[in-house]
Design a protein around this motif. Structure first.
Motif, mmCIF file in Angstrom:
data_model
loop_
_atom_site.group_PDB
_atom_site.id
_atom_site.type_symbol
_atom_site.label_atom_id
_atom_site.label_comp_id
_atom_site.label_asym_id
_atom_site.label_seq_id
_atom_site.Cartn_x
_atom_site.Cartn_y
_atom_site.Cartn_z
ATOM 1 N N PHE A 6 -80.126 10.831 27.821
ATOM 2 C CA PHE A 6 -80.916 10.628 29.045
ATOM 3 C C PHE A 6 -81.970 11.737 29.208
ATOM 4 N N TYR A 7 -81.623 12.947 28.750
ATOM 5 C CA TYR A 7 -82.539 14.088 28.928
ATOM 6 C C TYR A 7 -83.883 13.849 28.226
ATOM 7 N N GLU A 8 -83.882 12.991 27.189
ATOM 8 C CA GLU A 8 -85.148 12.715 26.479
ATOM 9 C C GLU A 8 -86.185 12.085 27.403
ATOM 10 N N GLN A 9 -85.711 11.402 28.446
ATOM 11 C CA GLN A 9 -86.611 10.671 29.347
ATOM 12 C C GLN A 9 -86.823 11.389 30.684
ATOM 13 N N LEU A 35 -75.014 21.571 27.146
ATOM 14 C CA LEU A 35 -76.167 22.110 27.881
ATOM 15 C C LEU A 35 -77.004 22.951 26.915
ATOM 16 N N GLY A 36 -76.305 23.693 26.061
ATOM 17 C CA GLY A 36 -76.990 24.495 25.036
ATOM 18 C C GLY A 36 -77.823 23.600 24.122
ATOM 19 N N ILE A 37 -77.270 22.455 23.737
ATOM 20 C CA ILE A 37 -77.995 21.535 22.839
ATOM 21 C C ILE A 37 -79.255 20.998 23.537
ATOM 22 N N ILE A 38 -79.109 20.628 24.808
ATOM 23 C CA ILE A 38 -80.264 20.089 25.552
ATOM 24 C C ILE A 38 -81.369 21.151 25.631
ATOM 25 N N SER A 80 -85.000 20.421 23.847
ATOM 26 C CA SER A 80 -86.026 19.925 24.772
ATOM 27 C C SER A 80 -86.508 21.064 25.667
ATOM 28 N N ASP A 81 -87.549 20.772 26.459
ATOM 29 C CA ASP A 81 -87.973 21.805 27.406
ATOM 30 C C ASP A 81 -87.572 21.410 28.833
ATOM 31 N N THR A 82 -86.440 20.726 28.927
ATOM 32 C CA THR A 82 -85.891 20.327 30.233
ATOM 33 C C THR A 82 -85.779 21.550 31.140
ATOM 34 N N GLU A 83 -86.267 21.409 32.373
ATOM 35 C CA GLU A 83 -86.159 22.530 33.315
ATOM 36 C C GLU A 83 -84.843 22.422 34.097
#
Ligand code: 6CS
Length: 341
Positions: free
Chosen positions: A220-223, A280-283, A287-290
């Protein structure tokens, strides 16, 4: 002739090996999540302990999400006795057992995960009247576990209720979830787990809510650009079986189920924390998820709007539901007090 003999021998070998390796009990355990998830880890541990405790008389095959159906369909398979064990999350099960929706109420559980673990494994309100509500719908409650804190994901920061104005946030299908997000001004959209990724991709939904491990494994984090940690509730799942099936089991197998449940509950409490941290580490890496952690003042604004939803729960879940809620609030308070000493 030799061919016929060879074939017969092969068939006999198959039958023989099946007879030799077959356990006395073959059970199916269906998950609402994919391989490697918290539910998968729980079921794997449960199956291992059952095997040990019964000297191999019980063999459990795990069916990950997608192989047998949606959460609601898995519950139906349990109700009609087609499978023996399954996970049933309150966020979906609430459509069938209205009382269980209290496990989706925001700001009800403790901020201390140890308190929640204790309450989920042994609260009288949960294993008394809530289990009765399950029983009335032909389900036996085996256990309740936390899979980690729920996290909002969106393409904008969600730090105050005004940020939810008109936001199409995907929820699971229990009706109380709509009230919970309507209280913040959102436009909640219920849908099956398997549709969330494409919903985010196509823009039929703007946001969703799930624990970290699921946000990673379902991509989901990809979007989504933001992950917001409000600490409003843990994701709780129940393990269920069929009541007639359970009652028909000999005492020693029932005891093994209780032992497996206790061991798997303890194991998953530690395991889910480690898995959520790791994912969380993988995300962060991929990605650059804030990441946004709400502070006490920000949480307070949401809590204020969430409190009246308890009355809506009581309307949906009736007198027994109200009793369960009062009992659970008391159990959480007592456990917090005991653990603070
Ligand atoms: O959001 C959902 O629908 C699902 N989320 C998790 C983490 N587990 C099962 C549930 O169906």
């Amino acid at each position: 002739m030799f061919r016929i003999l060879g074939l017969t021998a092969a068939l006999l070998a198959l039958v023989f090996s099946a007879t030799v390796s077959a356990a006395e009990y073959e059970w199916k355990f269906a998950l609402e999540e994919i391989d490697g998830s918290v539910q998968d880890r729980y079921a794997t541990k449960f199956a291992e302990v059952m095997k040990e405790e019964t000297d191999g008389r019980v063999n459990i095959t795990i069916y990950p999400y997608g192989s047998l159906g949606t959460s609601t369909q898995l519950t139906e398979l349990i109700q009609n006795g087609a499978i023996q064990m399954a996970f049933a999350s309150p966020g979906h099960l609430g459509s069938i057992v209205p009382e269980v929706q209290l496990l989706t109420l925001h700001f009800l559980f403790s901020d201390d995960s140890r308190v929640n673990k204790k309450v989920l494994s042994s609260s009288e309100a949960l294993y008394g009247p809530l289990a009765e509500a399950y029983r009335d719908k032909n389900l036996k409650l085996v256990s309740l576990i936390s899979e980690g804190w729920m996290v909002w994901t969106a393409n904008k920061p969600l730090t105050e209720p005004a940020d939810f104005d008109g936001l199409k946030i995907r929820t699971m299908v229990s009706p109380l979830l709509l009230k919970e997000y309507e209280a913040y001004g959102a436009n909640p959209t219920p849908m099956a787990y398997s549709e969330v990724y494409s919903g985010l991709q196509l823009g039929t939904i703007d946001a969703q809510v799930n624990p970290v491990f699921a946000i990673e494994e379902m991509s989901f984090y990809e979007q989504q650009k933001y992950m917001i940690f409000p600490g409003h509730l843990p994701f709780i799942a129940s393990v269920v079986t069929n009541p007639s099936f359970y009652e028909g089991l000999p005492a020693d197998i029932k005891e093994a189920i209780q032992a497996a449940r206790a061991e798997a509950d303890d194991y998953i409490f530690r395991e889910q924390q480690a898995l959520n941290d790791k994912r969380l580490g993988i995300i962060k890496e991929k990605s650059d998820t804030e990441i946004i952690q709400l502070n006490d003042e920000q949480r307070q604004a949401f809590r204020k709007l969430a409190m009246p939803v308890r009355e809506q729960y009581k309307e949906m879940a009736g007198e027994r539901g109200a009793r369960i809620l009062d009992g659970l609030v008391e159990d959480i308070r007592e456990t917090e007090k005991a653990m603070a000493q």
